[in-house]
Design a protein around this motif. Structure first.
Motif, PDB file in Angstrom:
ATOM      1  N   ALA A 151      36.389  80.825  47.950  1.00  0.00           N
ATOM      2  CA  ALA A 151      36.630  80.354  49.312  1.00  0.00           C
ATOM      3  C   ALA A 151      37.413  79.060  49.228  1.00  0.00           C
ATOM      4  O   ALA A 151      36.917  78.055  48.718  1.00  0.00           O
ATOM      5  CB  ALA A 151      35.308  80.151  50.047  1.00  0.00           C
ATOM      6  N   SER A 211      37.626  85.252  56.399  1.00  0.00           N
ATOM      7  CA  SER A 211      36.497  85.076  55.495  1.00  0.00           C
ATOM      8  C   SER A 211      35.795  86.413  55.309  1.00  0.00           C
ATOM      9  O   SER A 211      35.711  87.212  56.250  1.00  0.00           O
ATOM     10  CB  SER A 211      35.491  84.054  56.044  1.00  0.00           C
ATOM     11  OG  SER A 211      36.040  82.763  56.079  1.00  0.00           O
ATOM     12  N   SER A 229      37.625  83.210  51.273  1.00  0.00           N
ATOM     13  CA  SER A 229      37.938  82.621  52.568  1.00  0.00           C
ATOM     14  C   SER A 229      39.226  81.817  52.491  1.00  0.00           C
ATOM     15  O   SER A 229      39.609  81.329  51.426  1.00  0.00           O
ATOM     16  CB  SER A 229      36.799  81.714  53.043  1.00  0.00           C
ATOM     17  OG  SER A 229      37.104  81.161  54.310  1.00  0.00           O
TER      18      SER A 229
END
Length: 332
Positions: A151, A211, A229
């Motif tokens: 992410a 995400s 993400s």
């Protein structure tokens, strides 16, 4: 080797042009749908000429190979045209918008006797090579689980179609999940069987997910948890692999640069693992060039590209339906 660039892209300018030249390659021309942008790109990067016509680029005298880094919906037709013209192909991930298109690309190159590679850069990193070697050597025993945390915050100059154009292949799943699928396959030497997932959009863009979290089951019984993400500026990235005899912790290694730290933890304690910090793209291009010369194979070939896309598409479908989805590998 003489190359043509299909796409006047950021990734080519930041990484691949230098990697090609590091192997003694010459870039003859670049394709851009915008003639003015193409001319400016060619001038800035010392490329002989620019064109907005694919057949013109593919007809360049002496051209051996192409690097495709256009938006995702263009890969399929451009790769097939290059293969039909007898050119070797290094293509960005994901290979295509659909599994059938990606499989057609890989099979066409195989039938033509051409090298077809997917630019999965992570498996070229010293850190990821070291992880694969630790797993293969049995240093953590039987692998029980893995966790991928990828992410990040997509920088403004890379946002554009990735966050707001589903038709061009935007979304974090085709952009990052596909890389993590390839990386897990690279470590474990096996393909995910079934996935469950949830995806969301924070408002960074429009019309695509930014995400996603998913869990994959592997043939060996290992479980994989993956988080990708575009919206996390401070999360950090990395991987963990946990086995019956130890665990591997990689931090800051999900990157285009040879960075990060790697530790092995076992009954004897925590051990820092050294790894080579070579340029990821230079290694990818070097292996591609060797494969064209009949020596070895690319770092990630067309089948690798098909399979990483297959996992990503299964994750997207699982997120859409809120159901477990078995991964379809199109017969590969």
């Amino acid at each position: 080797m003489k190359w043509g660039l299909i796409g006047a892209s950021t990734i080519a300018s930041e990484h691949v042009i230098g990697a090609i030249r590091a192997q003694g390659g010459e870039i003859l021309s670049v394709l851009s749908s915008d003639p003015a942008r193409g001319a400016d790109y060619a001038a800035r990067h010392g490329i002989g000429r620019a064109t907005d016509d694919l057949s013109n680029l593919l007809g360049e005298a002496g051209l051996d190979a192409v690097y495709i880094s256009t938006t995702n919906e263009k890969h399929h037709s451009q790769a097939l045209a290059a293969i039909a013209a007898g050119k070797h192909v290094l293509c960005e991930k994901p290979l295509a918008m659909t599994l059938d298109e990606a499989a057609e690309m890989a099979r066409a190159a195989d039938a033509a006797g051409l090298v077809f590679a997917t630019n999965h850069h992570l498996r070229n990193a010293g850190s990821h090579l070291a992880i694969r070697d630790l797993v293969a050597a049995g240093r953590i025993g039987r692998v029980l689980s893995a966790r991928v945390f990828h992410a990040v915050h997509l920088p403004p100059h890379l946002q554009g179609w990735r966050i707001n154009d589903a038709g061009a292949g935007g979304g974090v799943i085709p952009d990052i999940t596909v890389h993590d699928a390839d990386t897990i396959r690279f470590y474990l030497g096996e393909d995910p069987v079934e996935v469950v997932a949830l995806a969301g959009a924070s408002g960074m863009g429009a019309g695509v997910e930014d995400s996603v979290m998913s869990v994959w089951t592997m043939p060996s019984g290992a479980m994989v948890q993956s988080h990708e993400s575009f919206t996390h500026p401070f999360a950090g990235s990395g991987v963990e692999l946990h086995g019956t005899e130890g665990s591997i912790f990689g931090r800051g290694i999900m990157t285009q640069k040879p960075l990060g730290e790697l530790d092995l933890v076992d009954a004897a304690g925590r051990h820092a693992v050294a790894f080579d910090r070579h340029d990821l793209y230079a290694r990818s291009v070097a292996l591609f060039v060797e494969a064209v010369a009949g020596r070895g194979r690319p770092a990630a070939d067309g089948v690798d590209g098909v399979k990483s896309l297959a996992v990503a598409l299964a994750v997207r479908e699982a997120a859409r339906t809120r159901r477990a989805v078995r991964v379809d590998y199109a017969g590969f």
